[in-house]
Design an enzyme around this catalytic site. Structure first.
Site, PDB file in Angstrom:
ATOM      1  N   SER A 321       0.352  -5.799  -4.518  1.00  0.00           N
ATOM      2  CA  SER A 321       0.618  -5.712  -3.041  1.00  0.00           C
ATOM      3  C   SER A 321       1.878  -5.440  -2.650  1.00  0.00           C
ATOM      4  CB  SER A 321       0.118  -6.946  -2.645  1.00  0.00           C
ATOM      5  OG  SER A 321      -0.675  -6.664  -1.417  1.00  0.00           O
ATOM      6  N   ASP A 332       8.208   7.117  -5.668  1.00  0.00           N
ATOM      7  CA  ASP A 332       8.138   8.422  -4.804  1.00  0.00           C
ATOM      8  C   ASP A 332       9.362   8.858  -4.487  1.00  0.00           C
ATOM      9  OD1 ASP A 332       5.569   7.679  -5.682  1.00  0.00           O
ATOM     10  OD2 ASP A 332       4.767   7.787  -3.394  1.00  0.00           O
ATOM     11  N   LYS A 346      -3.629  -3.319  -5.571  1.00  0.00           N
ATOM     12  CA  LYS A 346      -3.934  -3.886  -4.151  1.00  0.00           C
ATOM     13  C   LYS A 346      -3.278  -2.909  -3.051  1.00  0.00           C
ATOM     14  CE  LYS A 346      -4.620  -8.211  -1.278  1.00  0.00           C
ATOM     15  NZ  LYS A 346      -3.695  -7.441  -0.116  1.00  0.00           N
TER      16      LYS A 346
END
Length: 445
Positions: A321, A332, A346
């Site tokens: 999470s 990224d 999640k």
């Protein structure tokens, strides 16, 4: 969280990974409504049942409610007479189970209180960590927390707890002892301790509200390099402040690079993950959330990064999470090299509401995506360098925690090797992330 404030209104909060964020957004159920419901509860627990239904009806991320007739569910719930709150709680849980979402859940007052206490980053007690010593079978102090009553009273790691307020605690579990030790700030407690080479002693302490450390950090020397190692246990209300202090302290010690350990971190506060990402990323996307009608919210870096030094992030199957939001943003944006095992997977956000009787409900309200638009739900984040620990290695690190973040820790050792030999852990010049792009039709429930 202040107890009186906590009971004054049904505060709506944002949740990610099973923990709650104490935002200042009030639920649409105002204080006057809350008082009337509180009065009604004296005669009918049905009011709580209906309030939960209303909240789910308004917020739940899947507008089709897992193909359930949610209106019919309300009629069924309100057609019953509940003789007790426990009966009403059972009915609520059964109704929520039909949604097929383990993260949309009802909590009775004790469960809700435990959740808020955990994620507030504070505890009312004396400030010790305990364990049951396998050899002596006695409760033993592992650590006295900084600035705690225990530390100020001279309690040390290795002290054995023999009695609490005069009551012997033979065969008492750690959880049960913790309940006895915790209590309202300002109240007194007496511990009988045994310390090697000394007589048994009684230590009188006054409980206080303590900020629980969720960040642990140290300077490590790996060959000729100075590495700042930071372990983040969870994203509590104080995690961002503690992380900021850790990075600044290690910056001051002239570290060459960083290792951020998120292994075993189950998540926590959504805002904490965003704030911490901004400490590492100068520019670029962090996370995008999409609600059930396609409404989006994009969080970005804001040029407040406090270090540009190379970074490696450690994750495992229990990094979930909020941990995945932070890892996804760092990966990224090419800000870090990610090392370890596939993360939990999640990608859902919950809001948490306190109900008038002290119970609470967590409701999944949005789906989130990484800066490149990747949906990691049920998939997790794939490390740049995938290295899984064997069962034997996991047992060795669990039994000997002093081996974690050493050359005997294969994932940490691989991160150090990557930092030494690669340059992609250094943020690129004029750092820019790819734009976030996702359609509401891409949502998966």
């Amino acid at each position: 969280m202040n107890q009186s404030a906590k009971r004054s209104s049904p505060l709506q909060v944002a949740l990610i990974g099973g923990a709650i964020a104490t935002t200042a957004t009030l639920s649409v159920f105002g204080q006057a409504w809350c008082r009337s419901v509180r009065a009604a509860l004296q005669d009918s627990p049905k009011a709580i049942v209906d309030q939960v239904w209303q909240l789910v009806n308004r917020e739940y991320v899947d507008g089709k409610f897992n193909q359930q007739d949610w209106q019919a569910t309300r009629q069924t719930l309100l057609s019953k007479n509940y003789s007790s709150r426990d009966e009403a709680y059972t009915a609520i849980r059964e109704a929520l189970k039909k949604l097929g979402d383990p993260y949309t859940r009802f909590m009775d007052p004790k469960q809700y209180d435990a959740l808020t206490s955990q994620t507030s980053g504070e505890v009312s007690g004396i400030g010790i960590r305990m364990e049951l010593n396998e050899k002596t079978k006695r409760l033993t102090v592992v650590e006295a927390i900084e600035n705690s009553p225990a530390l100020k009273a001279g309690i040390k790691a290795g002290d054995e707890i023999l009695a609490i307020d005069g009551k012997p605690i033979h065969d008492l579990k750690v959880e049960d002892a913790s309940k006895l030790i915790r209590g309202k700030a300002g109240t007194a407690i007496v511990l009988r301790l045994a310390r090697q080479g000394q007589r048994e002693m009684d230590v009188r302490l006054t409980r206080a509200t303590i900020e629980v450390p969720t960040v642990k950090y140290t300077l490590k020397r790996e060959g000729s390099k100075r590495v700042g190692y930071i372990k983040l246990r969870e994203f509590s209300a104080h995690a961002a402040d503690q992380m900021r202090r850790a990075i600044r302290d290690l910056n001051g010690q002239q570290v060459d690079s960083y290792v951020l350990d998120l292994r075993g971190n189950p998540g926590g506060l959504l805002q904490a993950s965003i704030e911490i990402a901004r400490m590492w990323i100068a520019d670029g996307g962090i996370v995008k959330t999409v609600d059930r009608v396609g409404g989006t919210e994009l969080s970005k870096a804001n040029n407040t990064a406090i270090t540009k030094r190379p970074l490696a992030v450690l994750i495992d199957n229990n990094s979930a999470s909020a941990s995945e939001i932070l890892t996804g943003a760092l990966k990224d944006n090419k800000r870090a090299v990610v090392v370890g095992s596939q993360s939990f997977g999640k990608a859902l956000v919950q809001s948490v509401h306190e109900l008038p009787d002290g119970s609470g409900v967590a409701i999944t309200i949005a789906h989130y995506y990484t800066p490149e638009g990747t949906d990691i739900n049920h998939k997790g984040i794939t490390p740049d360098i995938k290295i899984d620990l064997s069962d034997a290695q996991e047992r060795q690190l669990a039994i000997n925690p002093n081996l974690v973040a050493t050359q005997n820790d294969p994932q940490y050792a691989r991160a150090i090797a990557a930092l030494s030999s690669r340059n992609f852990a250094q943020p690129p010049a004029n750092q820019r992330s790819k734009p976030l792009s996702v359609r509401a039709s891409d949502l998966k429930f």
